[in-house]
Design an enzyme around this catalytic site. Structure first.
Site, short mmCIF file in Angstrom:
data_model
loop_
_atom_site.label_atom_id
_atom_site.label_comp_id
_atom_site.label_asym_id
_atom_site.label_seq_id
_atom_site.Cartn_x
_atom_site.Cartn_y
_atom_site.Cartn_z
N ASP A 165 72.08 9.60 65.44
CA ASP A 165 70.76 9.01 65.23
C ASP A 165 69.96 8.98 66.53
OD1 ASP A 165 72.68 7.08 66.14
OD2 ASP A 165 71.20 5.51 65.81
N GLU A 166 68.65 8.86 66.41
CA GLU A 166 67.74 8.62 67.53
C GLU A 166 68.05 9.51 68.74
OE1 GLU A 166 66.59 3.98 66.55
OE2 GLU A 166 68.27 4.33 67.90
#
Length: 566
Positions: free
Chosen positions: A233-234
């Site tokens: 993620d991210e």
């Protein structure tokens, strides 16, 4: 007659000898006795869980984790290993509790008490985000925290999870959120953005080897795990390195494809070594990737997306659109992720019960809509408990502070609604009275860490207010201002009125905090104790100590003229 008597006597002797042999054989070994002792320690929580499972469940619960019947079946026959591309669909969705260990990682002896509690509250497993708490070896040894768990600790945690009937799902980030790796000079060259330690450059030589080694070291210590979470993620800064710019220039600027190439390459390497493991990953980086690119990547066959939303009243329509997209992309299953703590403020010190309860009630609405998506199976929900927003952020709420919220959220998911039965069960298990609106669980508490919970609440609500009550007194400000303190002057007659009150306040807090530190050190390692005190206690205590010291000093001057200043 005599020969007959002798035969009878021989028979009696043989029976006595056989009985002694059987008794000796049935006597438990020291190892077995130790195991039985550990099982007895969790017996109370198991009885609580059994009584809770016997209660009626709401219609919504058909989308929630394992029923009593499933638990009974699980105890009587082995669960087959799922293939990575064939997710289980015959069991109810799981409730998995996320333990974020990149900050304030508890000592193993505290987790020994928490795992049975999680099971009693309705959890089916734990998601272990080790980060630098894993005892990496070889070229990765530098990644260890000074207080990292040992390999023996990991084995103990696996045993505890098994005894509490909790699935153990390890998590290792493979792309973004790798600050704990990229902060080390040895790995600086692997950064996507040279100045930032967030994300990997997917094109740098050695990246694939590094990530695969990290994953496999963790997986090798979890041979029984059926799921593995690869994070992803991210991935901040992706596309900014010159390597990535060159790749994008020759691939029509397709950032999504570049992301998918790295993830599928790592996932493929993992599945080569552990073909029966099922891979999970956070979904946010896939939200802007086209269905066509997702299909072409082969990712839907080897991993499942975990859709995360932590706000109280998130947009369920948007989440449903993501479910539909992932179904169209060919994913066989989907997971959700809520939050029971650590998602309501980067430096949040006290868990707001109402905030997290509403988050789970909103997720229940999404679960009710799942029949609209028959081609994708809802596998479970991960109740995240973030300890930091990222490796370099300050601590969020401590785990004991979040226990009432976790209990409330787990039981709400279990019953499919927030009801009086939920309140009753939570209060019975935790031994305290819930006040959702004010965010407290009042009473002594029966859960491990309850004393620390109440002490943090006392600090949270009273430390700063006590000091403000002193310095905010208008009469005191008139005779003991910052100017008075700067030049060391004042009338002892006026100041003496406040001396006793200040000294008593300081003495009470010093005594309280001495006990508080003992409670902290029983659960946490020294670095966590120091950080939490520096962030939440020491600034206020230094202010209070300074007030008392200056007041005493000025009184001792017996009304002399002001000095030349500090």
């Amino acid at each position: 007659m005599r020969p007959r008597m002798q035969s009878i006597l021989r028979l009696i002797v043989v029976c006595l000898v056989c009985g002694a042999i059987v008794k000796l054989a049935l006597q438990p070994s020291p190892k077995t006795a130790a195991k039985e002792t550990l099982i007895r320690n969790v017996k109370f929580w198991k009885s609580v869980q059994k009584s809770s499972e016997n209660r009626n469940r709401s219609p919504v619960d058909k989308h929630l984790p394992a029923s009593e019947a499933v638990e009974r079946d699980r105890a009587t026959k082995p669960v087959p290993e799922p293939q990575p591309h064939l997710q289980q669909s015959s069991r109810s969705p799981l409730r998995i509790v996320h333990l974020d260990l990149k900050g304030a990682a508890p000592k193993v002896k505290y987790l020994e008490q928490i795992f049975p509690l999680l099971s009693a509250l309705g959890a089916d497993g734990v998601l272990m985000e080790y980060e630098d708490m894993f005892p990496y070896e070889g070229d990765l040894q530098e990644l260890r925290s000074p207080h990292a768990y040992s390999l023996e600790d990991i084995q103990t945690l696996r045993t505890l999870a098994r005894l509490s009937k909790l699935e153990m799902i390890p998590l290792v980030q493979i792309f973004g959120h790798l600050e704990f790796v990229l902060k080390h000079e040895k790995f600086n060259y692997l950064r996507e953005v040279a100045a930032f330690p967030n994300s990997l450059n997917p094109h740098a030589p050695g990246v694939h080897t590094l990530v695969t080694d990290m994953v496999m070291q963790v997986l090798n210590q979890h041979p029984d795990s059926r799921w593995f979470h690869i994070g992803a993620d991210e991935v901040y800064g992706l596309g900014e390195s010159q390597d990535s710019k060159n790749w994008l220039h020759t691939n029509e600027g397709n950032m999504g494809k570049m992301f998918l190439n790295h993830v599928t390459a790592v996932a493929g390497s993992v599945l080569e070594r552990r073909p029966n493991i099922s891979l999970l990953m956070w979904d946010d980086m896939m939200r802007m990737i086209s269905v066509a690119d997702l299909k072409a990547s082969n990712l839907p066959r080897i991993a499942s997306p975990v859709i995360w939303r932590y706000r109280p009243d998130f947009n369920t329509g948007h989440v449903e659109s993501l479910i539909s997209k992932y179904q169209d992309s060919g994913f066989a299953s989907v997971w959700f992720a809520s939050a029971f703590k650590g998602a309501s403020g980067v430096d949040q010190g006290w868990t707001p019960l109402d905030h997290h309860l509403k988050n789970h009630l909103t997720w229940l609405k999404v679960m009710e809509a799942m029949p609209k998506y028959p081609s994708i199976s809802f596998q479970g929900i991960m109740l995240t408990g973030w300890q930091r927003y990222e490796h370099f952020s300050v601590l969020c709420e401590l785990l004991p502070v979040g226990i009432p919220s976790l209990a409330l959220c787990l039981q709400t998911l279990k019953y499919g609604d927030f009801s009086n039965q939920v309140i009753k069960d939570v209060e019975y298990i935790l031994g305290c009275k819930l006040d959702v609106k004010n965010g407290t669980c009042e009473g002594s508490g029966a859960f491990s860490g309850a004393e620390l919970y109440h002490m943090v609440y006392h600090i949270h609500t009273n430390l700063q207010s006590d000091i403000k009550g002193l310095v905010g007194n208008r009469d005191l400000k008139g005779v003991f201002s910052l100017y008075h303190r700067k030049y060391h002057f004042g009338n002892p007659r006026n100041l003496g009125i406040y001396k006793t009150k200040m000294e008593e306040t300081l003495k009470d807090w010093e005594s309280f905090l001495e006990n508080f530190r003992v409670q902290m050190e029983a659960i946490y390692f020294p670095d966590t104790v120091e950080e939490w005190m520096d962030e939440n206690v020491n600034p206020s205590m230094d202010q209070l100590r300074g007030l008392v010291a200056d007041l005493s000093h000025i009184i001792s001057l017996n009304g002399k003229p002001k000095s030349a200043g500090r």
